[in-house]
Design a protein around this motif. Structure first.
Motif, PDB file in Angstrom:
ATOM      1  N   TYR A  14       0.859  -1.178   0.000  1.00  0.00           N
ATOM      2  CA  TYR A  14       0.000   0.000   0.000  1.00  0.00           C
ATOM      3  C   TYR A  14       0.896   1.230   0.000  1.00  0.00           C
ATOM      4  O   TYR A  14       1.938   1.242   0.650  1.00  0.00           O
ATOM      5  N   GLY A  15       0.488   2.263  -0.690  1.00  0.00           N
ATOM      6  CA  GLY A  15       1.296   3.471  -0.812  1.00  0.00           C
ATOM      7  C   GLY A  15       1.454   4.241   0.485  1.00  0.00           C
ATOM      8  O   GLY A  15       2.431   4.953   0.667  1.00  0.00           O
ATOM      9  N   SER A  16       0.493   4.084   1.383  1.00  0.00           N
ATOM     10  CA  SER A  16       0.541   4.791   2.668  1.00  0.00           C
ATOM     11  C   SER A  16      -0.438   4.128   3.625  1.00  0.00           C
ATOM     12  O   SER A  16      -1.275   3.310   3.214  1.00  0.00           O
ATOM     13  N   GLY A 137       6.819  -0.392   5.638  1.00  0.00           N
ATOM     14  CA  GLY A 137       7.763  -0.708   4.573  1.00  0.00           C
ATOM     15  C   GLY A 137       8.709   0.441   4.289  1.00  0.00           C
ATOM     16  O   GLY A 137       8.873   1.350   5.092  1.00  0.00           O
ATOM     17  N   GLN A 138       9.338   0.399   3.130  1.00  0.00           N
ATOM     18  CA  GLN A 138      10.264   1.448   2.707  1.00  0.00           C
ATOM     19  C   GLN A 138       9.499   2.642   2.148  1.00  0.00           C
ATOM     20  O   GLN A 138       8.456   2.492   1.527  1.00  0.00           O
ATOM     21  N   ASN A 139      10.022   3.826   2.377  1.00  0.00           N
ATOM     22  CA  ASN A 139       9.509   5.057   1.767  1.00  0.00           C
ATOM     23  C   ASN A 139       8.018   5.276   1.989  1.00  0.00           C
ATOM     24  O   ASN A 139       7.304   5.714   1.089  1.00  0.00           O
ATOM     25  N   GLY A 140       7.528   4.942   3.186  1.00  0.00           N
ATOM     26  CA  GLY A 140       6.129   5.184   3.518  1.00  0.00           C
ATOM     27  C   GLY A 140       5.165   4.103   3.075  1.00  0.00           C
ATOM     28  O   GLY A 140       3.980   4.178   3.369  1.00  0.00           O
ATOM     29  N   VAL A 144       1.956  -6.011   3.449  1.00  0.00           N
ATOM     30  CA  VAL A 144       1.091  -6.960   4.137  1.00  0.00           C
ATOM     31  C   VAL A 144       1.349  -8.357   3.593  1.00  0.00           C
ATOM     32  O   VAL A 144       1.316  -8.579   2.380  1.00  0.00           O
ATOM     33  N   ALA A 145       1.610  -9.283   4.503  1.00  0.00           N
ATOM     34  CA  ALA A 145       1.837 -10.690   4.153  1.00  0.00           C
ATOM     35  C   ALA A 145       0.671 -11.514   4.682  1.00  0.00           C
ATOM     36  O   ALA A 145       0.232 -11.320   5.814  1.00  0.00           O
TER      37      ALA A 145
END
Length: 161
Positions: A14-16, A137-140, A144-145
């Motif tokens: 997800y982006g954010s 995650g990275q960079n915001g 989800v696993a």
């Protein structure tokens, strides 16, 4: 002759945090709040975890450091062990984990260590169902696993004994 075995994993990205479904967003927000109670005087890396049980309870955990480094404990295991100690038959549905560095307001990538992954595997085996794992995650981004097999494909279990 040796052959190559290739593994493929699949995570939702997800982006954010705002893009997460409401339940996942709330759980990650709880993990973020948990970082405020972490005890990390040596690494200054504050980790928070929050898990959601089948009955809707949220249990938080934080990393707990110690001058004798192996004596500390990760946030994910703190939360899982608290859940197991207080409600051993209650199913864990989701677990969120995040981290931040001392003096920083933003959160950083927090992926469970190998020991935490192994403990999650044991809990999944015990409850006979996967735990949805939500990670900063990275960079915001938010990753989800759908269960520990994604993060620990060659897991050790009672079948190995």
């Amino acid at each position: 002759m040796a052959k190559t075995i290739q593994l493929n994993i699949s995570l939702q990205a997800y982006g954010s945090i705002e893009e997460l479904p409401a339940a996942e967003r709330h759980l990650l927000e709880e993990a973020r709040r948990a970082t405020e109670k972490a005890y990390a005087p040596y690494s200054n890396f504050y980790v928070g975890a929050a898990l959601l049980t089948a009955d809707g309870e949220i249990i938080r955990g934080t990393n707990q450091e110690n001058a004798a480094y192996p004596s500390g404990l990760c946030a994910e295991r703190t939360a899982l062990f608290a859940a197991g100690a207080n409600n051993p038959d209650l199913q864990v549905k989701m677990l969120a984990v995040t981290a931040r560095r001392k003096g920083e307001a933003h959160y950083t990538a927090a992926n469970p260590c190998g020991a935490c992954r192994q403990v999650m595997a044991e809990y999944e085996d015990k409850q006979k169902s996967p735990i949805r794992i939500i990670m900063e995650g990275q960079n915001g981004e938010i990753w989800v696993a759908e269960g520990i097999n994604v993060l620990l494909p060659f897991r050790f279990s009672k079948e190995n004994l």
